[in-house]
Design a protein around this motif. Structure first.
Motif, short mmCIF file in Angstrom:
data_model
loop_
_atom_site.label_atom_id
_atom_site.label_comp_id
_atom_site.label_asym_id
_atom_site.label_seq_id
_atom_site.Cartn_x
_atom_site.Cartn_y
_atom_site.Cartn_z
N THR A 55 0.83 -1.21 0.00
CA THR A 55 0.00 0.00 0.00
C THR A 55 0.86 1.26 0.00
O THR A 55 0.42 2.32 -0.47
CB THR A 55 -0.93 0.01 1.22
OG1 THR A 55 -0.15 -0.12 2.42
CG2 THR A 55 -1.93 -1.13 1.15
N ASP A 56 2.10 1.15 0.51
CA ASP A 56 2.99 2.31 0.49
C ASP A 56 3.38 2.71 -0.94
O ASP A 56 3.74 3.87 -1.20
CB ASP A 56 4.26 2.02 1.29
CG ASP A 56 4.00 2.08 2.79
OD1 ASP A 56 2.95 2.63 3.18
OD2 ASP A 56 4.83 1.56 3.57
N VAL A 57 3.29 1.76 -1.88
CA VAL A 57 3.65 2.06 -3.27
C VAL A 57 2.71 3.07 -3.89
O VAL A 57 3.12 4.01 -4.58
CB VAL A 57 3.69 0.75 -4.10
CG1 VAL A 57 3.97 1.05 -5.56
CG2 VAL A 57 4.72 -0.21 -3.54
N CYS A 58 1.41 2.90 -3.59
CA CYS A 58 0.42 3.81 -4.17
C CYS A 58 -0.03 4.89 -3.22
O CYS A 58 -0.93 5.69 -3.54
CB CYS A 58 -0.79 3.01 -4.67
SG CYS A 58 -1.67 2.13 -3.34
N ALA A 59 0.56 4.94 -2.02
CA ALA A 59 0.14 5.94 -1.03
C ALA A 59 0.34 7.38 -1.51
O ALA A 59 -0.52 8.23 -1.25
CB ALA A 59 0.90 5.71 0.28
N VAL A 79 -0.14 8.67 -4.36
CA VAL A 79 -1.13 9.09 -5.36
C VAL A 79 -2.56 8.75 -4.96
O VAL A 79 -3.51 9.09 -5.67
CB VAL A 79 -0.81 8.43 -6.72
CG1 VAL A 79 0.53 8.92 -7.26
CG2 VAL A 79 -0.83 6.90 -6.61
N SER A 80 -2.75 8.05 -3.87
CA SER A 80 -4.11 7.64 -3.46
C SER A 80 -4.27 7.81 -1.96
O SER A 80 -3.47 7.30 -1.17
CB SER A 80 -4.35 6.18 -3.85
OG SER A 80 -5.58 5.73 -3.33
N SER A 81 -5.33 8.53 -1.59
CA SER A 81 -5.61 8.73 -0.16
C SER A 81 -6.07 7.43 0.49
O SER A 81 -5.82 7.19 1.68
CB SER A 81 -6.67 9.82 0.03
OG SER A 81 -7.88 9.45 -0.62
N ILE A 82 -6.74 6.58 -0.29
CA ILE A 82 -7.19 5.30 0.26
C ILE A 82 -5.99 4.44 0.65
O ILE A 82 -5.93 3.85 1.73
CB ILE A 82 -8.08 4.56 -0.75
CG1 ILE A 82 -9.36 5.35 -1.01
CG2 ILE A 82 -8.41 3.15 -0.25
CD1 ILE A 82 -10.26 4.73 -2.04
N CYS A 83 -5.00 4.37 -0.27
CA CYS A 83 -3.79 3.61 0.04
C CYS A 83 -3.05 4.19 1.22
O CYS A 83 -2.50 3.47 2.07
CB CYS A 83 -2.87 3.60 -1.19
SG CYS A 83 -3.51 2.61 -2.56
N SER A 84 -3.06 5.52 1.31
CA SER A 84 -2.37 6.17 2.43
C SER A 84 -3.03 5.83 3.76
O SER A 84 -2.36 5.47 4.74
CB SER A 84 -2.33 7.68 2.22
OG SER A 84 -1.73 8.32 3.34
N ASN A 85 -4.39 5.93 3.78
CA ASN A 85 -5.12 5.59 5.02
C ASN A 85 -4.99 4.12 5.38
O ASN A 85 -4.86 3.76 6.56
CB ASN A 85 -6.58 5.97 4.88
CG ASN A 85 -6.79 7.47 4.76
OD1 ASN A 85 -5.96 8.26 5.24
ND2 ASN A 85 -7.88 7.90 4.13
N SER A 118 -2.49 2.14 4.57
CA SER A 118 -1.14 1.92 5.06
C SER A 118 -1.00 2.33 6.51
O SER A 118 -0.37 1.63 7.32
CB SER A 118 -0.15 2.68 4.19
OG SER A 118 1.16 2.55 4.70
N GLU A 119 -1.57 3.48 6.84
CA GLU A 119 -1.50 3.95 8.22
C GLU A 119 -2.23 3.00 9.17
O GLU A 119 -1.75 2.69 10.28
CB GLU A 119 -2.09 5.36 8.32
CG GLU A 119 -1.96 5.98 9.69
CD GLU A 119 -2.51 7.39 9.73
OE1 GLU A 119 -2.54 7.98 10.83
OE2 GLU A 119 -2.91 7.91 8.66
N PHE A 120 -3.41 2.50 8.74
CA PHE A 120 -4.19 1.57 9.57
C PHE A 120 -3.42 0.27 9.80
O PHE A 120 -3.34 -0.23 10.93
CB PHE A 120 -5.52 1.27 8.88
CG PHE A 120 -6.29 0.15 9.53
CD1 PHE A 120 -6.97 0.35 10.72
CD2 PHE A 120 -6.31 -1.11 8.94
CE1 PHE A 120 -7.66 -0.69 11.31
CE2 PHE A 120 -7.01 -2.15 9.52
CZ PHE A 120 -7.69 -1.93 10.71
N LEU A 121 -2.83 -0.27 8.72
CA LEU A 121 -2.08 -1.52 8.86
C LEU A 121 -0.87 -1.33 9.77
O LEU A 121 -0.48 -2.25 10.52
CB LEU A 121 -1.63 -2.01 7.49
CG LEU A 121 -2.74 -2.46 6.54
CD1 LEU A 121 -2.18 -2.80 5.16
CD2 LEU A 121 -3.50 -3.65 7.11
#
Length: 375
Positions: free
Chosen positions: A285-289, A291-297, A299-302
């Motif tokens: 998820t850090d790869v697309c974080a 460019v994407s808020s979903i991936c960022s959130n 990643s933070e949750f995981l």
């Protein structure tokens, strides 16, 4: 009046482990103390009076008599005791029965005082030796059981106990001592392998073989000692010993199981698996974080998930170690709730349910204590 009783040598016998029963007769000595004996003279020597006592007891007890009703009693006495003796004690003096007597030693008859001194020295010095029953020397705690038993028989004071009552009390004390020694032997042998001072885990098969050997040794010791009294009474005490050993074996099994390094591993395997999956998923998820808020959130949750799990595992490990050091009942009950014993957490499903109930707390929610206790 004749008063019969066992001669109690108040000495501690050193009973060696596994000592056999080599004596043919069960008891050492029976001494009859005859009071108010009238046939001694002032000029009689102590040696002559003691010699007369030996002849007297031989004529009364040992020698064959025409009275057949007492033959069986004599035979029983001679078959139970290695030595039979008597001591003839003179009357303490004419001043003693009077109401005006104040307990002054000087008022005692001189011959009585002399013979009383001889008797006390013989009882507690000359003939003093470790007490043995059936050839096995008694320890001080065992001797105390017999003393308390005999004292209980004579507490009434108004009636003299029957011979059968004394025999039953002796058998009861002997069999109770056999139970105590049998269980002590079992506990000592078990402690050598899985006792409180041990830390090494013993495999189940080895543990069971050791339990069987210890139980067999304890029962053999009991059977070798508990040979007095009715078979039903012996069987009842034997069953009590078996029950005590069974309860003790459960405790030893619990202690041994708690030393198993792999026991209860299911409590840690599942959380570790979840943490590893979260860590790997976060890497992707850090790869697309950027460019994407979903991936960022996500990643933070995981990241929060595997950090919380690692904290939880540290908490569990430290908590279990602390609980093992607790001694108060309240602390023990709390530890059983928060950190269930590996013995009671016997499957991966238990570990999953346990983690599932704690997960809301780790994520900042509320813990349902009632449901958590049930789980």
């Amino acid at each position: 009046a004749e008063e019969g009783g066992h001669k109690a040598e108040n000495a501690e016998g050193a009973a060696a482990e596994g000592q056999g029963f080599v004596q043919d007769k069960a008891f050492q000595q029976l001494e009859f103390l005859v009071r108010d004996w009238p046939n001694f003279e002032e000029d009689d020597t102590t040696e002559s009076m003691l010699q007369f006592m030996d002849e007297y007891v031989h004529d009364v007890v040992m020698k064959e008599k025409a009275a057949r009703d007492l033959t069986e009693t004599r035979d029983q006495i001679t078959s139970c005791f290695e030595k039979i003796s008597c001591f003839l004690l003179p009357h303490p003096g004419l001043k003693i029965p009077k109401k005006s007597y104040k307990g002054t030693v000087a008022d005692l008859d001189e011959l009585f005082r002399s013979m009383l001194t001889t008797y006390m020295r013989r009882l507690f010095s000359v003939d003093l030796e470790p007490k043995r029953i059936q050839g096995r020397a008694l320890t001080a705690p065992e001797l105390s059981v017999y003393i308390k038993t005999y004292v209980g028989l004579f507490q009434d004071g108004r009636t003299f106990p029957e011979a059968m009552t004394v025999l039953q009390a002796t058998a009861e004390a002997n069999n109770r001592n056999a139970l105590t020694l049998g269980f002590k032997k079992y506990a000592e042998e078990m402690d050598k392998l899985v006792g409180p001072g041990k830390s090494k885990y013993v495999k189940k098969q080895e543990f069971e073989e050791h339990c069987t050997a210890c139980r067999t040794g304890a029962m053999e010791l009991f059977d070798g000692m508990a040979t007095m009294g009715a078979p039903a009474a012996i069987a009842a005490i034997r069953q009590q010993l078996e029950a005590d050993i069974a309860r003790a074996q459960e405790n030893y099994e619990v202690m041994n199981t708690q030393r198993n390094p792999w026991q209860g591993a299911e409590q840690y395997i599942l959380p570790m698996a979840v943490a590893i999956v979260a860590f790997v998923a976060r890497y992707f998820t850090d790869v697309c974080a950027p460019v994407s808020s979903i991936c960022s959130n996500t990643s933070e949750f995981l990241g929060h998930v595997y950090v919380a799990i690692f904290c939880f595992l540290l908490f569990m490990s430290a908590g279990e170690r602390t609980c093992r050091e607790q001694r108060s009942p309240a602390a023990t009950r709390t530890c059983h709730i928060l950190f269930p014993s590996p013995v009671h957490a016997g499957s991966i499903k238990n570990g999953f349910d346990y983690f599932k109930e704690l997960l809301p707390l780790l994520m900042g929610g509320q813990l349902d204590v009632a449901k958590f206790k049930t789980s």
